[in-house]
Write a protein that holds these residues in place. Structure first.
Motif, short mmCIF file in Angstrom:
data_model
loop_
_atom_site.label_atom_id
_atom_site.label_comp_id
_atom_site.label_asym_id
_atom_site.label_seq_id
_atom_site.Cartn_x
_atom_site.Cartn_y
_atom_site.Cartn_z
N THR A 101 5.95 9.47 -17.01
CA THR A 101 6.80 8.53 -16.28
C THR A 101 6.64 8.82 -14.80
OG1 THR A 101 8.71 9.98 -16.49
CG2 THR A 101 8.45 8.27 -18.17
N PHE A 102 7.11 7.90 -14.01
CA PHE A 102 6.92 8.01 -12.57
C PHE A 102 8.24 7.76 -11.87
CE2 PHE A 102 3.00 6.67 -14.55
CZ PHE A 102 2.09 7.57 -14.03
N GLU A 103 8.43 8.47 -10.79
CA GLU A 103 9.61 8.29 -9.96
C GLU A 103 9.13 7.86 -8.57
OE1 GLU A 103 13.26 11.04 -9.88
OE2 GLU A 103 11.97 11.71 -8.23
N LEU A 104 9.52 6.65 -8.17
CA LEU A 104 9.10 6.10 -6.89
C LEU A 104 10.18 6.38 -5.85
CD1 LEU A 104 7.47 4.58 -9.08
CD2 LEU A 104 7.50 2.61 -7.57
N ASN A 105 9.74 6.73 -4.65
CA ASN A 105 10.75 6.99 -3.63
C ASN A 105 11.42 5.68 -3.21
OD1 ASN A 105 9.48 5.78 -1.38
ND2 ASN A 105 9.45 7.66 -0.20
N GLU A 106 12.58 5.81 -2.61
CA GLU A 106 13.42 4.65 -2.29
C GLU A 106 12.73 3.66 -1.36
OE1 GLU A 106 17.74 4.14 -0.26
OE2 GLU A 106 17.52 5.79 -1.70
N GLU A 107 12.03 4.15 -0.38
CA GLU A 107 11.36 3.27 0.58
C GLU A 107 10.29 2.43 -0.12
OE1 GLU A 107 7.98 2.19 3.06
OE2 GLU A 107 7.97 4.00 1.82
N LEU A 108 9.53 3.04 -1.00
CA LEU A 108 8.51 2.31 -1.75
C LEU A 108 9.16 1.28 -2.68
CD1 LEU A 108 5.65 1.68 -2.66
CD2 LEU A 108 5.77 3.69 -4.18
N GLN A 109 10.22 1.65 -3.34
CA GLN A 109 10.94 0.70 -4.19
C GLN A 109 11.40 -0.51 -3.38
OE1 GLN A 109 13.94 2.21 -6.94
NE2 GLN A 109 12.99 4.24 -6.81
N GLY A 110 11.85 -0.26 -2.15
CA GLY A 110 12.29 -1.36 -1.29
C GLY A 110 11.15 -2.31 -0.95
N TYR A 119 0.88 -1.17 0.00
CA TYR A 119 0.00 0.00 0.00
C TYR A 119 0.91 1.22 0.00
CZ TYR A 119 -3.40 3.51 1.33
OH TYR A 119 -4.20 4.62 1.34
N ALA A 120 0.70 2.10 -0.95
CA ALA A 120 1.50 3.32 -1.05
C ALA A 120 0.59 4.53 -0.98
CB ALA A 120 2.28 3.33 -2.37
N THR A 121 1.15 5.63 -0.57
CA THR A 121 0.42 6.89 -0.63
C THR A 121 0.93 7.69 -1.82
OG1 THR A 121 1.97 7.84 0.96
CG2 THR A 121 -0.12 7.00 1.84
N ASP A 122 0.08 8.57 -2.31
CA ASP A 122 0.40 9.35 -3.50
C ASP A 122 1.73 10.08 -3.40
OD1 ASP A 122 -1.99 8.65 -4.75
OD2 ASP A 122 -3.05 10.43 -4.04
N ASP A 123 2.06 10.54 -2.21
CA ASP A 123 3.28 11.35 -2.06
C ASP A 123 4.57 10.55 -2.24
OD1 ASP A 123 2.71 10.02 0.39
OD2 ASP A 123 3.94 11.43 1.50
N LEU A 124 4.47 9.22 -2.36
CA LEU A 124 5.65 8.39 -2.57
C LEU A 124 6.01 8.23 -4.04
CD1 LEU A 124 4.98 5.55 0.05
CD2 LEU A 124 6.35 7.63 0.32
N ILE A 125 5.16 8.78 -4.91
CA ILE A 125 5.36 8.63 -6.36
C ILE A 125 5.20 9.99 -7.02
CG2 ILE A 125 4.58 7.50 -8.48
CD1 ILE A 125 3.38 5.29 -6.67
#
Length: 185
Positions: A157-166, A140-146
């Protein structure tokens, strides 16, 4: 066992940040030799979905992708503490035991952490009635992580933050491990 994975996207929005999660997971799986197919529910004929046309060629084709897959990734934004109605209309057209024996990985995105448990309380009970028994740790991710990146063209294109990628990496690795365990059995 097939290495085919089907991704069912229940987003009604073509530019949804959910696509960033889906793209990340698809690329990770394909880089490990797994083939993926995507069912974007909003592109299925609306009349077929709303009128529950089980015999529709588009619905039959989508259901065949699910039938042939060893794993199903269910992806949806969260609206009003649940997955989208668009996704539900398609789920209703899957065979009653259409998820039996399949690995299931949920990917959800929402505006806040308030709906974190929507996977557990909204999605899993519905899928369990369809034979789903083996759930991979959902994300589950929140909008602010992408971040949505517009490059001037029509491509987003999208950039995912490091924590979400993990977290996505961990879920993909768990899915791959389960595939390997099933192949040894």
């Amino acid at each position: 066992m097939s290495k085919q994975i089907v991704i069912i996207s229940g987003s009604p929005n073509a530019a949804s940040r959910l696509n960033g999660m889906i793209d990340w997971v698809r690329q990770a799986l394909e880089s490990k030799g797994y083939s993926t197919a995507t069912i974007t529910v909003v592109t299925l004929p609306a009349d077929d979905l709303i009128q529950s046309r089980f015999a529709s060629p588009a619905i039959i084709e989508a259901n065949k992708l699910v039938e042939d897959a060893s794993a199903v990734i269910i992806a949806s934004p969260v609206y009003k503490a649940s997955f989208t109605g668009v996704l539900k209309t398609y789920i209703d057209l899957l065979p009653q035991k259409g998820l039996e024996g399949k690995l299931v990985l949920p990917l959800f995105i929402g505006g806040t952490l308030a709906h974190l448990l929507s996977i557990e309380y909204a999605l899993k009970p519905v899928l369990a009635t369809m034979g789903a028994r083996h759930f991979i740790r959902g994300v589950y991710a929140t909008d602010d992580l992408i971040n949505r990146i517009q490059d001037g063209s029509n491509d987003t294109t999208f950039e995912l933050n490091e924590e979400l990628q993990g977290r996505l990496h961990d879920s993909v690795e768990e899915l791959i491990t389960e595939f390997q365990l099933r192949n040894r059995a």
